[in-house]
Design an enzyme around this catalytic site. Structure first.
Site, mmCIF file in Angstrom:
data_model
loop_
_atom_site.group_PDB
_atom_site.id
_atom_site.type_symbol
_atom_site.label_atom_id
_atom_site.label_comp_id
_atom_site.label_asym_id
_atom_site.label_seq_id
_atom_site.Cartn_x
_atom_site.Cartn_y
_atom_site.Cartn_z
ATOM 1 N N LYS A 104 0.864 -1.192 0.000
ATOM 2 C CA LYS A 104 0.000 0.000 0.000
ATOM 3 C C LYS A 104 0.888 1.225 0.000
ATOM 4 O O LYS A 104 2.028 1.187 0.453
ATOM 5 C CB LYS A 104 -0.884 0.013 1.255
ATOM 6 C CG LYS A 104 -2.130 0.834 1.093
ATOM 7 C CD LYS A 104 -3.183 0.066 0.312
ATOM 8 C CE LYS A 104 -4.486 0.799 0.215
ATOM 9 N NZ LYS A 104 -5.578 -0.107 -0.157
ATOM 10 N N SER A 356 -7.943 -5.345 -11.107
ATOM 11 C CA SER A 356 -6.568 -4.850 -11.293
ATOM 12 C C SER A 356 -5.684 -5.981 -11.819
ATOM 13 O O SER A 356 -4.836 -5.773 -12.688
ATOM 14 C CB SER A 356 -5.985 -4.365 -9.964
ATOM 15 O OG SER A 356 -6.319 -3.026 -9.728
#
Ligand code: GLU
Length: 435
Positions: A104, A356
């Site tokens: 992240k 994704s």
């Protein structure tokens, strides 16, 4: 931001470890992130001033493949939050059986206060700072809160300038014209929808309209409200940062969504209007929304929304976590005692990273699929993994969150073991016995 978010997140792993035979090697590897990068991003503002922003990228674990996860632009972004989100991404990718680990990133910034040029320079500055840390086979960023396809496009463009070649697979969630996938923008909402279609009938009476309250009307909340409305659910309340609206008859979601979108100038990155500006609906606070008497409550905003302050007042029959980490650990215990089941974030909102993955595959093939094909693949994956999670939850009689972690841990464990374990090297098992 709550300092213990990451500690809380790791407790979810300990809860699950009790129900799965897992090696010490795996638990040891998952205690801390693989690497953390903290950067300073100097940005020339439109008034000539130089401002320095703080950025982060955390790669949590890459045992199952290159790391994957979004980039958040928000004033509350901190290393504690990014660690937690990267941790959850590791399990999210494993639950969905995607060949990725978790990561992240984020910048501590209120992006709504920046001009378009400043936002462009900040996005490119972030990539300049982390370019050596990412790559299509290393770590692949994507959008998250307050980042969108346009920002992903700038970032991919900047990475390609640095590499002196076009590298579409370095970032997902790009504009379709720059190698993005059809269906990516609505993928997270659609994933939540497929999970709800599989699980909600187990918790509600058939024959009557299912009522829903959704906290958050961003990309996930608004598209989910729309999908649910089209499928015949009754969406009673929605909200954004300024508060919420409620109708006992159910809201006219296409009208509300259309209004919110109409306040977004086509070239603008963020919508300016609030759902509260609509006439004819009762105004409620975000906290009131959480306490409504509905079948399904969907937190689709930030972390730590359901806490020990309000958990005792939740009246929904089931909670579906479209946001990451919206329920604190303490609150979860209260909900468990009260018999309110929670469909966990690492499964419920995994539709975004799943598409994704499809985008990354298409970029590497150089061949692009139809929207219909993407929706079909997404539905198949979400439905199958939901079924497997549910089987674990019912056969072991454990909460769905723990079951999702057990499911993910089994897959991570296989990848750890494939490299050799203590037992393999020493011939001695956990209890010290020869094997
Ligand atoms: N930010 C999204 C998430 O939290 C998507 C991540 C991705 O597509 O890599 O799952």
């Amino acid at each position: 931001m709550n300092d213990s978010l990451f500690q809380d997140a790791k407790q979810q792993l300990n809860d699950a470890a009790k129900y799965v035979s897992i090696s010490d090697d795996t638990i040891e590897r998952l205690k801390e992130p693989k690497s953390r990068l903290i950067v300073s991003i100097p940005v020339r503002m439109d008034n000539g001033e130089l401002k320095v922003f703080k950025g982060y990228r955390v790669r949590y674990d890459d045992t199952r493949g290159p790391t994957k996860g979004g980039i958040r632009f928000h004033p509350n972004v901190s290393i504690d939050e990014v660690d937690s989100l990267a941790f959850w991404m590791t399990f999210k990718c494993a639950v969905l059986k995607l060949p990725f680990g978790g990561a992240k990133g984020g910048i501590t910034v209120d992006p709504k206060k920046l001009t378009r040029f400043e936002l462009d320079r900040l996005s490119r500055g972030y990539i300049n700072a982390i370019a050596d840390f990412i790559g299509p086979d290393v770590d692949i960023p994507a959008p998250d809160m307050y980042t969108n396809p346009m920002i992903m496009g700038w970032m991919m463009d900047q990475y390609s300038i640095i590499q002196r070649k076009i590298v579409p697979a370095v970032i997902t969630g790009k504009p379709v014209s720059m190698g993005g996938s059809l269906g990516r923008k609505t993928a997270t909402a659609m994933g939540v929808f497929f999970v709800m279609q599989s699980l909600i009938p187990k918790f509600t009476k058939s024959g009557k309209k299912i009522t829903v309250a959704i906290q958050g009307f961003g990309n996930v909340g608004s598209n989910l409200a729309d999908l649910l409305y089209q499928a015949g659910y009754q969406v009673m309340a929605v909200s954004d940062e300024t508060g919420g609206i409620y109708s006992a008859m159910g809201l006219d979601i296409p009208y509300i969504k259309g209004f919110k979108e109409s306040t977004r100038d086509l070239k603008e990155v963020y919508a300016k209007g609030s759902v509260r500006e609509l006439m004819g609906y009762e105004h409620i606070s975000n906290d009131d929304l959480l306490k409504l008497d509905v079948d399904v409550l969907v937190p689709a905003a930030l972390e730590n929304q359901i806490t020990c302050e309000n958990a005792a007042d939740i009246r929904a029959k089931v909670i579906v976590e479209a946001a990451n980490g919206p329920i604190t650990r303490e609150a979860e215990k209260v909900l468990e005692q009260r018999g309110i089941p929670v469909v966990p974030d690492i499964l419920a909102n995994a539709g975004g990273v799943t598409v994704s993955y499809f985008e990354w595959v298409q970029n590497r093939m150089g061949h692009y699929w139809s929207e219909e094909k993407i929706h079909g693949l997404l539905k198949e994956k979400m439905t199958e993994e939901t079924r497997m999670m549910w089987d674990i939850a019912t056969s072991k009689n454990i909460p769905m969150r723990t079951a999702a972690y057990v499911h993910a841990l089994n897959r991570i464990e296989q990848a750890v073991n494939a490299r050799g374990t203590k037992v393999y090297y020493t011939g001695v098992d956990k209890k010290g016995e020869d094997v």
